[in-house]
Design a protein around this motif. Structure first.
Motif, PDB file in Angstrom:
ATOM      1  N   ARG A   8      -0.673   5.946  -7.026  1.00 21.54           N
ATOM      2  CA  ARG A   8      -0.106   6.585  -8.217  1.00 21.54           C
ATOM      3  C   ARG A   8      -0.243   5.717  -9.468  1.00 21.54           C
ATOM      4  NH1 ARG A   8       5.852   8.158  -5.721  1.00 21.54           N
ATOM      5  NH2 ARG A   8       5.135   9.247  -3.832  1.00 21.54           N
ATOM      6  N   TYR A   9      -0.657   4.460  -9.305  1.00 21.32           N
ATOM      7  CA  TYR A   9      -0.560   3.499 -10.396  1.00 21.32           C
ATOM      8  C   TYR A   9      -1.895   2.802 -10.671  1.00 21.32           C
ATOM      9  CZ  TYR A   9       4.417   3.882  -9.151  1.00 21.32           C
ATOM     10  OH  TYR A   9       5.668   4.349  -8.866  1.00 21.32           O
ATOM     11  N   GLY A  10      -1.916   2.079 -11.799  1.00 23.15           N
ATOM     12  CA  GLY A  10      -2.940   1.077 -12.008  1.00 23.15           C
ATOM     13  C   GLY A  10      -2.530  -0.160 -11.230  1.00 23.15           C
ATOM     14  N   ILE A  11      -3.440  -0.717 -10.445  1.00 23.37           N
ATOM     15  CA  ILE A  11      -3.130  -1.844  -9.557  1.00 23.37           C
ATOM     16  C   ILE A  11      -3.989  -3.046  -9.947  1.00 23.37           C
ATOM     17  CG2 ILE A  11      -3.145  -2.656  -7.164  1.00 23.37           C
ATOM     18  CD1 ILE A  11      -1.063  -0.504  -7.619  1.00 23.37           C
ATOM     19  N   VAL A  12      -3.380  -4.232  -9.946  1.00 20.23           N
ATOM     20  CA  VAL A  12      -4.130  -5.450 -10.251  1.00 20.23           C
ATOM     21  C   VAL A  12      -4.553  -6.142  -8.952  1.00 20.23           C
ATOM     22  CG1 VAL A  12      -2.973  -5.799 -12.464  1.00 20.23           C
ATOM     23  CG2 VAL A  12      -2.072  -6.921 -10.424  1.00 20.23           C
ATOM     24  N   ASP A  13      -5.671  -6.819  -9.026  1.00 20.69           N
ATOM     25  CA  ASP A  13      -6.213  -7.584  -7.902  1.00 20.69           C
ATOM     26  C   ASP A  13      -5.977  -9.058  -8.183  1.00 20.69           C
ATOM     27  OD1 ASP A  13      -7.641  -8.836  -5.920  1.00 20.69           O
ATOM     28  OD2 ASP A  13      -9.536  -7.812  -6.332  1.00 20.69           O
ATOM     29  N   CYS A  14      -5.082  -9.685  -7.427  1.00 17.72           N
ATOM     30  CA  CYS A  14      -4.779 -11.113  -7.586  1.00 17.72           C
ATOM     31  C   CYS A  14      -5.323 -11.926  -6.420  1.00 17.72           C
ATOM     32  CB  CYS A  14      -3.275 -11.327  -7.716  1.00 17.72           C
ATOM     33  SG  CYS A  14      -2.582 -10.746  -9.269  1.00 17.72           S
ATOM     34  N   VAL A  53      -7.627  -1.734 -10.822  1.00 17.44           N
ATOM     35  CA  VAL A  53      -8.088  -0.463 -10.269  1.00 17.44           C
ATOM     36  C   VAL A  53      -7.092   0.609 -10.677  1.00 17.44           C
ATOM     37  CG1 VAL A  53      -8.750   0.806  -8.204  1.00 17.44           C
ATOM     38  CG2 VAL A  53      -9.046  -1.682  -8.281  1.00 17.44           C
ATOM     39  N   GLU A  54      -7.581   1.671 -11.289  1.00 16.37           N
ATOM     40  CA  GLU A  54      -6.714   2.754 -11.725  1.00 16.37           C
ATOM     41  C   GLU A  54      -6.580   3.783 -10.611  1.00 16.37           C
ATOM     42  OE1 GLU A  54      -4.065   4.614 -14.121  1.00 16.37           O
ATOM     43  OE2 GLU A  54      -5.084   2.736 -14.597  1.00 16.37           O
ATOM     44  N   LYS A  55      -5.367   3.940 -10.085  1.00 19.14           N
ATOM     45  CA  LYS A  55      -5.045   4.917  -9.054  1.00 19.14           C
ATOM     46  C   LYS A  55      -6.051   4.859  -7.891  1.00 19.14           C
ATOM     47  CE  LYS A  55      -2.650   8.003 -12.241  1.00 19.14           C
ATOM     48  NZ  LYS A  55      -2.558   9.327 -12.858  1.00 19.14           N
ATOM     49  N   PRO A  56      -6.059   3.753  -7.147  1.00 17.09           N
ATOM     50  CA  PRO A  56      -7.006   3.610  -6.031  1.00 17.09           C
ATOM     51  C   PRO A  56      -6.750   4.629  -4.930  1.00 17.09           C
ATOM     52  CG  PRO A  56      -5.312   1.916  -5.920  1.00 17.09           C
ATOM     53  CD  PRO A  56      -5.122   2.614  -7.241  1.00 17.09           C
ATOM     54  N   ALA A  57      -7.802   4.982  -4.218  1.00 19.39           N
ATOM     55  CA  ALA A  57      -7.651   5.896  -3.088  1.00 19.39           C
ATOM     56  C   ALA A  57      -6.733   5.262  -2.052  1.00 19.39           C
ATOM     57  CB  ALA A  57      -9.019   6.203  -2.479  1.00 19.39           C
ATOM     58  N   ARG A  58      -6.000   6.111  -1.338  1.00 17.11           N
ATOM     59  CA  ARG A  58      -5.023   5.610  -0.361  1.00 17.11           C
ATOM     60  C   ARG A  58      -5.695   4.658   0.629  1.00 17.11           C
ATOM     61  NH1 ARG A  58      -0.199   9.008   2.325  1.00 17.11           N
ATOM     62  NH2 ARG A  58       0.310   8.947   0.110  1.00 17.11           N
ATOM     63  N   GLY A  59      -5.082   3.502   0.808  1.00 16.18           N
ATOM     64  CA  GLY A  59      -5.584   2.516   1.755  1.00 16.18           C
ATOM     65  C   GLY A  59      -6.606   1.562   1.187  1.00 16.18           C
ATOM     66  N   THR A  60      -6.985   1.731  -0.084  1.00 14.68           N
ATOM     67  CA  THR A  60      -8.019   0.865  -0.670  1.00 14.68           C
ATOM     68  C   THR A  60      -7.487  -0.066  -1.748  1.00 14.68           C
ATOM     69  OG1 THR A  60      -8.641   2.444  -2.420  1.00 14.68           O
ATOM     70  CG2 THR A  60      -9.716   2.698  -0.270  1.00 14.68           C
ATOM     71  N   ALA A  61      -6.197  -0.004  -2.059  1.00 16.09           N
ATOM     72  CA  ALA A  61      -5.632  -0.832  -3.133  1.00 16.09           C
ATOM     73  C   ALA A  61      -5.743  -2.319  -2.793  1.00 16.09           C
ATOM     74  CB  ALA A  61      -4.181  -0.470  -3.379  1.00 16.09           C
ATOM     75  N   PRO A  62      -6.152  -3.151  -3.755  1.00 11.88           N
ATOM     76  CA  PRO A  62      -6.283  -4.589  -3.494  1.00 11.88           C
ATOM     77  C   PRO A  62      -4.949  -5.317  -3.406  1.00 11.88           C
ATOM     78  CG  PRO A  62      -6.770  -4.117  -5.790  1.00 11.88           C
ATOM     79  CD  PRO A  62      -6.594  -2.790  -5.113  1.00 11.88           C
ATOM     80  N   SER A  63      -3.870  -4.685  -3.835  1.00 14.69           N
ATOM     81  CA  SER A  63      -2.530  -5.267  -3.759  1.00 14.69           C
ATOM     82  C   SER A  63      -1.523  -4.141  -3.924  1.00 14.69           C
ATOM     83  CB  SER A  63      -2.318  -6.330  -4.850  1.00 14.69           C
ATOM     84  OG  SER A  63      -2.119  -5.714  -6.119  1.00 14.69           O
ATOM     85  N   GLN A 121      -1.788 -11.103 -20.814  1.00 11.94           N
ATOM     86  CA  GLN A 121      -0.830 -10.852 -19.747  1.00 11.94           C
ATOM     87  C   GLN A 121      -0.664  -9.353 -19.495  1.00 11.94           C
ATOM     88  OE1 GLN A 121       1.041 -13.470 -18.133  1.00 11.94           O
ATOM     89  NE2 GLN A 121      -0.396 -14.809 -19.233  1.00 11.94           N
ATOM     90  N   ILE A 122      -0.516  -9.006 -18.219  1.00 10.37           N
ATOM     91  CA  ILE A 122      -0.202  -7.640 -17.815  1.00 10.37           C
ATOM     92  C   ILE A 122       1.030  -7.706 -16.923  1.00 10.37           C
ATOM     93  CG2 ILE A 122      -0.996  -5.568 -16.620  1.00 10.37           C
ATOM     94  CD1 ILE A 122      -3.859  -6.483 -17.120  1.00 10.37           C
ATOM     95  N   MET A 123       2.096  -7.019 -17.295  1.00 10.63           N
ATOM     96  CA  MET A 123       3.302  -7.040 -16.470  1.00 10.63           C
ATOM     97  C   MET A 123       3.112  -6.143 -15.257  1.00 10.63           C
ATOM     98  SD  MET A 123       7.306  -6.397 -17.551  1.00 10.63           S
ATOM     99  CE  MET A 123       7.233  -7.623 -18.861  1.00 10.63           C
ATOM    100  N   VAL A 124       3.517  -6.652 -14.092  1.00  9.34           N
ATOM    101  CA  VAL A 124       3.359  -5.893 -12.849  1.00  9.34           C
ATOM    102  C   VAL A 124       4.661  -5.894 -12.064  1.00  9.34           C
ATOM    103  CG1 VAL A 124       0.885  -6.369 -12.691  1.00  9.34           C
ATOM    104  CG2 VAL A 124       2.511  -7.911 -11.560  1.00  9.34           C
ATOM    105  N   GLU A 125       4.759  -4.929 -11.156  1.00 10.28           N
ATOM    106  CA  GLU A 125       5.927  -4.758 -10.302  1.00 10.28           C
ATOM    107  C   GLU A 125       5.445  -4.301  -8.939  1.00 10.28           C
ATOM    108  OE1 GLU A 125      10.179  -2.372 -10.561  1.00 10.28           O
ATOM    109  OE2 GLU A 125       8.399  -1.447 -11.430  1.00 10.28           O
ATOM    110  N   PRO A 126       5.973  -4.869  -7.857  1.00 10.73           N
ATOM    111  CA  PRO A 126       5.551  -4.400  -6.533  1.00 10.73           C
ATOM    112  C   PRO A 126       6.031  -2.978  -6.266  1.00 10.73           C
ATOM    113  CG  PRO A 126       7.348  -5.992  -6.343  1.00 10.73           C
ATOM    114  CD  PRO A 126       6.935  -5.989  -7.778  1.00 10.73           C
ATOM    115  N   VAL A 127       5.163  -2.193  -5.646  1.00  6.05           N
ATOM    116  CA  VAL A 127       5.503  -0.825  -5.254  1.00  6.05           C
ATOM    117  C   VAL A 127       5.178  -0.672  -3.769  1.00  6.05           C
ATOM    118  CG1 VAL A 127       5.070   0.130  -7.549  1.00  6.05           C
ATOM    119  CG2 VAL A 127       3.212   0.055  -5.879  1.00  6.05           C
TER     120      VAL A 127
END
Length: 298
Positions: free
Chosen positions: A175-181, A198-208, A162-168
């Motif tokens: 700025r964050y590590g982002i999970v792809d669900c 994805v660790e600190k994705p480029a702006r506009g490329t985050a999967p969530s 499990q990885i705990m996540v929070e919407p930003v």
């Protein structure tokens, strides 16, 4: 199903984001309200059912270990002066059923390396990792702690890591590590399979917009993977890289927290946490709220 009873709390960091406050005092000992940050994280672990806490530490962090040790002279003076509430507050910092162990991280080689330093104590058991500068606040619950217990319950259903996540805000995802669900919409208290991180994705490329907030439940297998994980970002051994390798072997889930996180490892997050916990404290809340109203009115 296996029960998670061990938690690793890495406290060897230098705390550079909160200098100069952390120059001589471990950042984990900085107070939020009337308790050091590390005490609040330990209380969160204990409330979730953790009975063995492994502090991964280094030279200069002895104040953390001392905080959880007995202070007989202080206790005796409080007893003599009849300060019963204060006496209880220092005697109950470490519950008798909870064991706190320290291991050393000989050099700063990243979060993954810090976790690996506790491998000998973890053995073949699943365990939690809890970052000491992140506080999870659940003000609407009796204990104030539901998310760690909820994530442990999610793990127990199928033993999926499990990885705990929070919407930003999407514009802050970089700025964050982002999970792809895979585009799934999660509500508080729900766990969902993840496809990647994805660790600190480029702006506009985050999967969530679901950011990792510093709470994990992992199998012992991650230790084996960490032993062969090459250095990554910052020339350090990254836990995220080992988790990416683990995802190729077994399903992993994102647990959507119900509360709100406060990053006490940076100055703004630390100030925010002090305001929130101060307002929630029955001894200080009313007066602090009135003070803030006066300040905002000026």
């Amino acid at each position: 199903m296996r029960t998670v009873t061990k938690a690793i709390i890495p406290v060897a960091g230098l705390g550079t984001r909160v200098l100069p406050a952390s120059k001589a005092i471990p950042k984990e000992m900085l107070p939020v309200g009337d308790k050091p940050v590390i005490q609040r994280v330990v209380e969160e672990a204990v409330a979730a059912g953790i009975t063995q806490i492994i502090l991964v530490t280094r030279s200069g962090k002895e104040a953390i270990e001392n905080h959880f040790d007995a202070h007989y002279e202080l206790e005796a003076q409080l007893q003599i002066k009849g300060k019963i509430a204060e006496l209880a507050s220092v005697r109950n910092i470490q519950p008798p059923e909870v064991e706190i162990i320290s291991v050393r991280q000989p050099s700063a080689q990243g979060l993954g390396h810090a976790v690996l330093c506790a491998a000998g104590i973890i053995g073949d058991e699943p365990f939690a990792v809890m970052l000491p500068d992140v506080l999870i606040n659940n003000p609407d619950t009796a204990s104030g702690h539901v998310d760690m217990a909820g994530m442990m319950a999610a793990f127990s259903r199928a033993e999926h890591p499990q990885i705990m996540v929070e919407p930003v805000p999407p514009e802050h995802a970089e700025r964050y590590g982002i999970v792809d669900c895979a585009g799934a919409s999660l509500s508080g208290g729900e766990a969902h399979p993840i496809q990647g991180m994805v660790e600190k994705p480029a702006r506009g490329t985050a999967p969530s917009n679901l950011a990792i907030v510093g709470r994990y439940i992992l199998p012992a297998r991650i230790m084996t993977l960490l032993k062969t994980t090459p250095t990554g970002a910052g020339g350090e051994i990254q836990l995220t890289d080992a988790m990416a390798a683990l995802l190729k072997e077994t399903p992993m889930e994102a647990y959507h927290m119900q509360g709100k996180s406060y990053d006490c490892g940076n100055k703004l997050g630390y100030l925010q946490a002090n305001m929130v916990y101060g307002l929630q404290n029955p001894h200080t809340g009313a007066d602090l709220r009135e003070f803030l109203k006066q300040q905002l009115a000026e």
